[in-house]
Enzyme design. Structure first.
Site, short mmCIF file in Angstrom:
data_model
loop_
_atom_site.label_atom_id
_atom_site.label_comp_id
_atom_site.label_asym_id
_atom_site.label_seq_id
_atom_site.Cartn_x
_atom_site.Cartn_y
_atom_site.Cartn_z
N SER A 27 0.84 -1.21 0.00
CA SER A 27 0.00 0.00 0.00
C SER A 27 0.87 1.26 0.00
O SER A 27 0.59 2.22 -0.72
CB SER A 27 -0.90 0.02 1.23
OG SER A 27 -1.87 -0.98 1.14
N ASP A 319 -7.41 -7.65 4.58
CA ASP A 319 -6.45 -8.45 3.81
C ASP A 319 -5.89 -9.64 4.60
O ASP A 319 -5.32 -10.56 4.02
CB ASP A 319 -5.29 -7.57 3.33
CG ASP A 319 -5.75 -6.56 2.28
OD1 ASP A 319 -6.82 -6.77 1.68
OD2 ASP A 319 -5.04 -5.56 2.07
N LYS A 346 -12.90 -8.92 -3.70
CA LYS A 346 -11.44 -8.73 -3.78
C LYS A 346 -10.93 -9.43 -5.05
O LYS A 346 -11.70 -9.68 -5.96
CB LYS A 346 -10.78 -9.27 -2.51
CG LYS A 346 -11.13 -8.45 -1.26
CD LYS A 346 -10.51 -7.06 -1.34
CE LYS A 346 -10.90 -6.21 -0.14
NZ LYS A 346 -10.48 -4.82 -0.30
C1 S3P Z 1 -5.77 -1.07 -0.12
C2 S3P Z 1 -7.03 -0.97 0.41
C3 S3P Z 1 -7.90 -2.14 0.63
C4 S3P Z 1 -7.09 -3.44 0.60
C5 S3P Z 1 -6.14 -3.50 -0.56
C6 S3P Z 1 -5.15 -2.35 -0.50
C7 S3P Z 1 -4.99 0.18 -0.30
O1 S3P Z 1 -8.86 -2.19 -0.39
O2 S3P Z 1 -7.96 -4.55 0.58
O3 S3P Z 1 -5.41 -4.71 -0.55
O4 S3P Z 1 -3.76 0.09 -0.52
O5 S3P Z 1 -5.59 1.25 -0.18
P1 S3P Z 1 -10.24 -1.32 -0.34
O6 S3P Z 1 -9.90 0.12 -0.50
O7 S3P Z 1 -11.06 -1.83 -1.49
O8 S3P Z 1 -10.85 -1.62 0.98
#
Ligand code: S3P
Length: 433
Positions: A27, A319, A346
């Site tokens: 992220s 996650d 997902k």
């Molecule tokens: C993420 C946000 C999450 C997560 C993804 C990474 C991010 O998704 O599940 O693996 O880096 O902002 P969502 O924004 O759909 O909740």
């Protein structure tokens, strides 16, 4: 498009022991890569994510005019476009990465030019209405294909927005903030659950000003970004597989250093503690407002207890839920997960695939629309696991396989490289047979 499907055999282990340093957080790497490519000047990052998803972000930003270099020592060097991308007639390929597609849309909607965003078959099934709604409320022009990618953006100046996200999503929050960064006036995003706040911290690190309340974040545009240098903290969502693996073996001891411990990401440590695992955190420091530290984990002699994950915690742990569910049969009291409907949209339908693969290993499990109930005290046997091409399913069941009776075959094991190409090598390093 045909993608090669690889298989891997995971043999049971007798213990998990050792110390590891994990590659950079996915992220944070997406955000550093995207913001550096948009900023003025040259940024440098060490320990940048090695996953294919972050490579997708970098290659899209390169196609839009940024320069990306990889130095001999692994440092990633990004020279940005100083706030103005160069439109390209080629589609921008986001690969498997929802973060790339949703965040870059916010960056591009206020820019001049037309942009087409595409992704692989998994990404092309994922919901994109959630970004179209707020961006159109800002005056953007976005065309989806039945709610999905391919996605066409015809960029134009936008108007500021006050928006409440209907489902907790850091990607949607980021999308709106990146549009707000370039838009006159104050754009505010309200969220019911504080989702990961890497964008807020990264925007500040690149020189932007934003204000936060308990449940909102506001940005007043337009603002310019300036290059930074940083070491990306280790990925706690990748660490989750190792922390859960160690928690399965009485006598285990695992140390993970330079790990990202941002409070919006670190709830797994609380859940493992609630299950009875022994966790200590050492050497805490801050890098561009991201907490980094060393985590030590060992398992109690009596094994793990039981826990329930629901409400806001389910959103913050989204996650990590597949691997928690995958180790649940080996706990004494089981794990119950609710309020996690987002898992169904997902990289795969993670509720359905976790249930299917647990059953393949002989486990009893109840599936809900928004979660799973996995009783404890079960014995699992090795089986053939269908990862569905989903990296977190492949890795979660590699962990479950360590405590199964007999060997487990992970189909589509190459998908681990989406976030964590080193996963199987590192697992072999710490799994004692
Ligand atoms: C993420 C946000 C999450 C997560 C993804 C990474 C991010 O998704 O599940 O693996 O880096 O902002 P969502 O924004 O759909 O909740």
């Amino acid at each position: 498009m045909h993608t090669a499907r690889e298989e891997r055999v995971i043999r049971p282990a007798r213990n998990v022991y050792g110390s590891l340093r994990l590659p950079g957080d996915k992220s944070i790497s997406h955000r550093y890569g995207m913001l550096a490519a948009f900023a003025e000047g040259t940024s440098r990052f060490t320990n940048f994510s090695t996953g294919a998803d972050c490579a997708s972000t970098l290659s899209c930003m390169e196609a839009l005019g940024a320069k990306v270099g990889r130095l001999e020592d692994g440092t990633i060097e990004v020279t940005g476009v100083a706030g103005h991308v160069t439109p390209t007639s080629q589609p921008l390929d986001c690969g498997n990465s929802g973060s790339t597609m949703r965040m870059i849309s916010g960056l591009l909607a206020p820019q001049e030019g037309s942009f087409t965003l595409i992704g692989d078959s998994s990404l092309s099934r994922r919901p994109m209405e959630r970004i179209r709604k707020p961006l159109e409320a800002m005056g953007a022009r976005l065309t989806l294909t039945e709610g999905h990618a391919p996605l066409l953006i015809e960029g134009k100046p936008l108007t500021a927005l006050d928006y409440t996200t209907p489902v907790p999503s850091a990607q949607v929050k980021t999308c709106v903030l990146l549009a707000g960064l370039q838009t006159a006036g104050t754009t505010t995003v309200h969220e019911a659950v504080r989702t990961r706040d890497h964008s807020e911290l990264a925007l500040r690190a690149f020189g932007a000003e934003l204000t936060r309340t308990l449940n909102s974040v506001s940005i007043t545009g337009p603002q310019a970004l300036h290059a930074i240098e940083s070491a990306v903290p280790g990925d706690i969502s990748s660490a989750a597989f190792f922390l859960c693996a160690a928690a399965l073996f009485p006598g285990s001891a695992l140390v993970l250093d330079s790990l990202g411990l941002n409070p919006t990401r670190a709830s797994l440590l609380d859940v493992l503690t609630a299950l009875g695992a022994h966790i200590s955190v050492l050497n805490l420091e801050e890098k561009h407002a991201e907490l980094v530290g060393t985590v030590q984990v060992s398992s109690p002699p009596e094994g793990l207890g039981s826990t329930e994950v629901k409400g806001g915690l389910a959103a913050q742990l989204i996650d990590e839920l597949p691997v928690l569910a995958a180790i649940a049969p080996y706990t004494r009291g089981g794990i119950r997960i609710r309020d996690a409907k987002e898992l169904r949209v997902k990289e795969s339908d993670r509720i359905a695939l976790v249930a299917q693969n647990l059953r393949a290993m002989g486990a009893e499990v109840t599936e809900f629309e928004d979660g799973l109930d996995v009783p404890g005290g079960q014995t699992l046997h090795g089986a053939t696991i269908d990862s569905g091409g989903d990296h977190r399913i492949a890795m979660a069941f590699s962990v479950a396989a360590l405590r199964a009776e007999g060997d487990t075959l992970i189909q589509g094991s190459e998908s681990a490289a989406i976030s964590f190409p080193e996963f199987f090598d590192l697992l072999n390093l710490v799994a004692e047979r």
